[in-house]
Design a protein around this motif. Structure first.
Motif, PDB file in Angstrom:
ATOM      1  N   ALA A 225      47.669  23.095  50.462  1.00  0.00           N
ATOM      2  CA  ALA A 225      47.708  24.622  50.151  1.00  0.00           C
ATOM      3  C   ALA A 225      46.289  24.956  49.650  1.00  0.00           C
ATOM      4  N   PHE A 226      45.833  26.351  50.326  1.00  0.00           N
ATOM      5  CA  PHE A 226      44.706  26.766  49.852  1.00  0.00           C
ATOM      6  C   PHE A 226      45.272  28.280  48.811  1.00  0.00           C
ATOM      7  N   LEU A 227      44.487  28.185  47.887  1.00  0.00           N
ATOM      8  CA  LEU A 227      45.084  29.116  46.836  1.00  0.00           C
ATOM      9  C   LEU A 227      43.927  29.925  46.334  1.00  0.00           C
ATOM     10  N   ALA A 228      43.855  31.161  46.723  1.00  0.00           N
ATOM     11  CA  ALA A 228      42.765  32.122  46.320  1.00  0.00           C
ATOM     12  C   ALA A 228      43.104  32.794  44.726  1.00  0.00           C
ATOM     13  N   SER A 229      42.316  32.248  43.826  1.00  0.00           N
ATOM     14  CA  SER A 229      42.607  32.476  42.435  1.00  0.00           C
ATOM     15  C   SER A 229      41.696  33.806  41.987  1.00  0.00           C
ATOM     16  N   GLY A 230      42.197  34.769  42.216  1.00  0.00           N
ATOM     17  CA  GLY A 230      41.411  35.876  41.702  1.00  0.00           C
ATOM     18  C   GLY A 230      42.311  37.221  41.888  1.00  0.00           C
ATOM     19  N   SER A 231      41.662  38.422  41.142  1.00  0.00           N
ATOM     20  CA  SER A 231      42.643  39.468  41.215  1.00  0.00           C
ATOM     21  C   SER A 231      42.428  40.303  42.408  1.00  0.00           C
ATOM     22  N   LEU A 232      43.074  41.596  42.593  1.00  0.00           N
ATOM     23  CA  LEU A 232      42.564  42.551  43.282  1.00  0.00           C
ATOM     24  C   LEU A 232      41.445  43.372  42.809  1.00  0.00           C
TER      25      LEU A 232
ATOM     26  N   TRP B 219      42.905  50.101  35.179  1.00  0.00           N
ATOM     27  CA  TRP B 219      41.912  50.880  34.402  1.00  0.00           C
ATOM     28  C   TRP B 219      41.825  52.118  34.907  1.00  0.00           C
ATOM     29  N   SER B 220      42.091  52.561  36.343  1.00  0.00           N
ATOM     30  CA  SER B 220      41.870  53.976  36.650  1.00  0.00           C
ATOM     31  C   SER B 220      42.877  54.392  37.622  1.00  0.00           C
ATOM     32  N   PRO B 221      43.251  55.447  37.860  1.00  0.00           N
ATOM     33  CA  PRO B 221      44.104  55.992  38.990  1.00  0.00           C
ATOM     34  C   PRO B 221      43.497  55.547  40.517  1.00  0.00           C
ATOM     35  N   PHE B 222      42.203  55.942  40.487  1.00  0.00           N
ATOM     36  CA  PHE B 222      41.366  55.472  41.764  1.00  0.00           C
ATOM     37  C   PHE B 222      41.921  54.052  42.123  1.00  0.00           C
ATOM     38  N   LEU B 223      41.360  52.948  41.050  1.00  0.00           N
ATOM     39  CA  LEU B 223      41.525  51.554  41.429  1.00  0.00           C
ATOM     40  C   LEU B 223      43.168  51.286  41.590  1.00  0.00           C
ATOM     41  N   GLU B 224      43.841  51.809  41.191  1.00  0.00           N
ATOM     42  CA  GLU B 224      45.361  51.511  41.259  1.00  0.00           C
ATOM     43  C   GLU B 224      45.715  52.060  42.640  1.00  0.00           C
ATOM     44  N   GLN B 225      45.349  53.147  43.124  1.00  0.00           N
ATOM     45  CA  GLN B 225      45.773  53.661  44.450  1.00  0.00           C
ATOM     46  C   GLN B 225      45.135  52.832  45.559  1.00  0.00           C
ATOM     47  N   LEU B 226      43.932  52.430  45.313  1.00  0.00           N
ATOM     48  CA  LEU B 226      42.887  51.662  46.296  1.00  0.00           C
ATOM     49  C   LEU B 226      43.609  50.303  46.422  1.00  0.00           C
ATOM     50  N   ASP B 227      44.036  49.663  45.216  1.00  0.00           N
ATOM     51  CA  ASP B 227      44.885  48.388  45.545  1.00  0.00           C
ATOM     52  C   ASP B 227      46.138  48.565  46.349  1.00  0.00           C
ATOM     53  N   LYS B 228      46.768  49.622  45.886  1.00  0.00           N
ATOM     54  CA  LYS B 228      48.202  50.091  46.602  1.00  0.00           C
ATOM     55  C   LYS B 228      48.028  50.350  48.090  1.00  0.00           C
TER      56      LYS B 228
ATOM     57  N   SER C 228      33.150  45.852  46.116  1.00  0.00           N
ATOM     58  CA  SER C 228      31.969  46.645  45.651  1.00  0.00           C
ATOM     59  C   SER C 228      32.769  47.857  44.784  1.00  0.00           C
ATOM     60  N   LYS C 229      33.350  48.793  45.272  1.00  0.00           N
ATOM     61  CA  LYS C 229      33.930  49.756  44.540  1.00  0.00           C
ATOM     62  C   LYS C 229      35.372  49.468  43.678  1.00  0.00           C
ATOM     63  N   GLY C 230      35.929  48.320  44.194  1.00  0.00           N
ATOM     64  CA  GLY C 230      37.267  47.787  43.611  1.00  0.00           C
ATOM     65  C   GLY C 230      36.882  47.028  42.417  1.00  0.00           C
ATOM     66  N   HIS C 231      35.437  46.689  41.917  1.00  0.00           N
ATOM     67  CA  HIS C 231      35.188  45.680  41.123  1.00  0.00           C
ATOM     68  C   HIS C 231      35.827  44.351  41.383  1.00  0.00           C
ATOM     69  N   GLY C 232      35.658  44.009  42.615  1.00  0.00           N
ATOM     70  CA  GLY C 232      36.434  42.764  43.002  1.00  0.00           C
ATOM     71  C   GLY C 232      36.095  41.464  42.295  1.00  0.00           C
ATOM     72  N   GLU C 233      36.967  40.806  41.631  1.00  0.00           N
ATOM     73  CA  GLU C 233      36.764  39.719  40.891  1.00  0.00           C
ATOM     74  C   GLU C 233      36.023  38.535  41.707  1.00  0.00           C
ATOM     75  N   GLY C 234      35.019  37.981  41.057  1.00  0.00           N
ATOM     76  CA  GLY C 234      34.201  37.204  41.846  1.00  0.00           C
ATOM     77  C   GLY C 234      33.656  37.529  43.134  1.00  0.00           C
ATOM     78  N   PHE C 235      33.537  39.025  43.202  1.00  0.00           N
ATOM     79  CA  PHE C 235      33.069  39.658  44.291  1.00  0.00           C
ATOM     80  C   PHE C 235      33.935  39.498  45.485  1.00  0.00           C
TER      81      PHE C 235
ATOM     82  N   THR D 177      43.296  45.251  34.991  1.00  0.00           N
ATOM     83  CA  THR D 177      42.933  44.721  36.383  1.00  0.00           C
ATOM     84  C   THR D 177      44.410  44.670  37.259  1.00  0.00           C
ATOM     85  N   GLY D 178      43.974  44.687  38.474  1.00  0.00           N
ATOM     86  CA  GLY D 178      45.160  44.496  39.449  1.00  0.00           C
ATOM     87  C   GLY D 178      45.733  43.122  39.879  1.00  0.00           C
TER      88      GLY D 178
END
Length: 308
Positions: free
Chosen positions: A177-184, A202-211, A234-241, A273-274
């Motif tokens: 199994a491959f498990l990508a361990s990180g957030s949106l 953290w912000s409505p922008f990030l929440e809407q981006l994730d959704k 970049s714009k979503g502050h991605g965990e581990g880029f 975080t998402g």
């Protein structure tokens, strides 16, 4: 030969550990814990012998690295959040054979990767938190892959993911199994506001981006998602880029991916975080849509074997 039996994007929020402890956070992350246990249940049903975790808390400044020690055991305290995770016991068997195989094939694909089995290096909590709920009985062997890649190309991480799938399917006698361990999105709440954002984005922008991303996943818009991944990271502050996500998508075929997603833990907020737990259908792929390695082809490149 072998088989990539399951692939998933998973959370590792340290509040899962707090959720076990009597107090104000008790039980608040049960849905995330239940998601990990469901992934474990499905891996067992599929006959998986090893969990390969793409860990966005393992920071590396050069090359890709695999921790494939024969055994992991210790007591972990997070240097980032020592008030959340401290003295957390862990133990799991490793898989040196698979770790070296993954590195070998990655190098053949032009992605410089080093496997470490004779090491005192312990896994980071992007690996340890999921193992706490997926592998409490040490049923699975474990391999951890560095995914907090500071100066790396996302295309290289995608190629790494595909190379690792090929290593399993062409050369390994077992199921993985491959498990990508990180957030949106991964914009932590500003210092002093963490309690207020314990269950919020953290912000409505990030929440809407994730959704919007989740909607794309539901619609199987994989080509568009892969093409927007660098900007999303970049714009979503991605965990581990978002290198873990690139590795996952590479393993699944990148823009050629055509599978569906099963959300086993719905999207939720954690300290701004998402987060989620989602299982990605593994479909037949030929790798033709996965980008080629970049770093090993740039002007001035020298192989790591000439530098060590």
């Amino acid at each position: 030969m072998g088989k990539l039996a399951l692939a998933a994007k998973i959370t590792h929020v340290p509040s899962m550990y707090l959720s076990e402890i009597p107090g104000p956070r008790f039980g608040t992350r049960q849905s995330a814990i239940d998601g990990h246990k469901e992934i474990s249940r499905r891996c067992r049903a599929l006959g998986v012998d090893t969990l390969v975790v793409f860990d966005t808390h393992w920071l590396v400044n050069a090359n890709y690295h695999i921790n494939c020690a024969p055994h992991f055991k210790g007591s972990y305290t997070s240097n980032e959040l020592p008030h959340f995770i401290n003295h957390m016991a862990f133990e799991s068997p490793g898989n040196p054979e698979l770790g070296h195989l993954l590195a070998k094939v990655a190098n053949e694909h032009g992605v410089e990767t080093l496997a470490h089995d004779n090491t005192t290096l312990d896994p980071e909590y992007g690996t340890l938190v999921p193992l706490r709920y997926m592998n409490e009985d040490q049923h699975f062997k474990v391999v951890s892959v560095s995914a907090l890649c500071m100066v790396h190309y996302l295309n290289d991480s995608a190629r790494l993911g595909w190379a690792m799938r090929e290593a399993v399917e062409k050369h390994y006698d077992g199921k993985v199994a491959f498990l990508a361990s990180g957030s949106l999105s991964h914009r932590f709440a500003q210092n002093g506001l963490a309690p207020e954002f314990a269950h919020k984005i953290w912000s409505p922008f990030l929440e809407q981006l994730d959704k919007q991303v989740l909607q794309m996943w539901g619609n199987r818009e994989w080509k568009a998602f892969c093409e927007m991944l660098p900007e999303y990271a970049s714009k979503g502050h991605g965990e581990g880029f978002m290198h873990d996500t690139a590795m996952l998508m590479g393993a699944l075929g990148w823009t050629g991916y055509d599978g569906g997603v099963d959300m086993v833990t719905p999207y939720f907020g954690a300290s701004g975080t998402g987060q989620l737990n989602a299982i990605f259908e593994v479909t037949p792929q030929d790798g033709s849509k996965v980008p080629e390695a970049v770093a090993s082809h740039v002007e001035g490149y020298t192989a790591v074997s000439t530098r060590l």
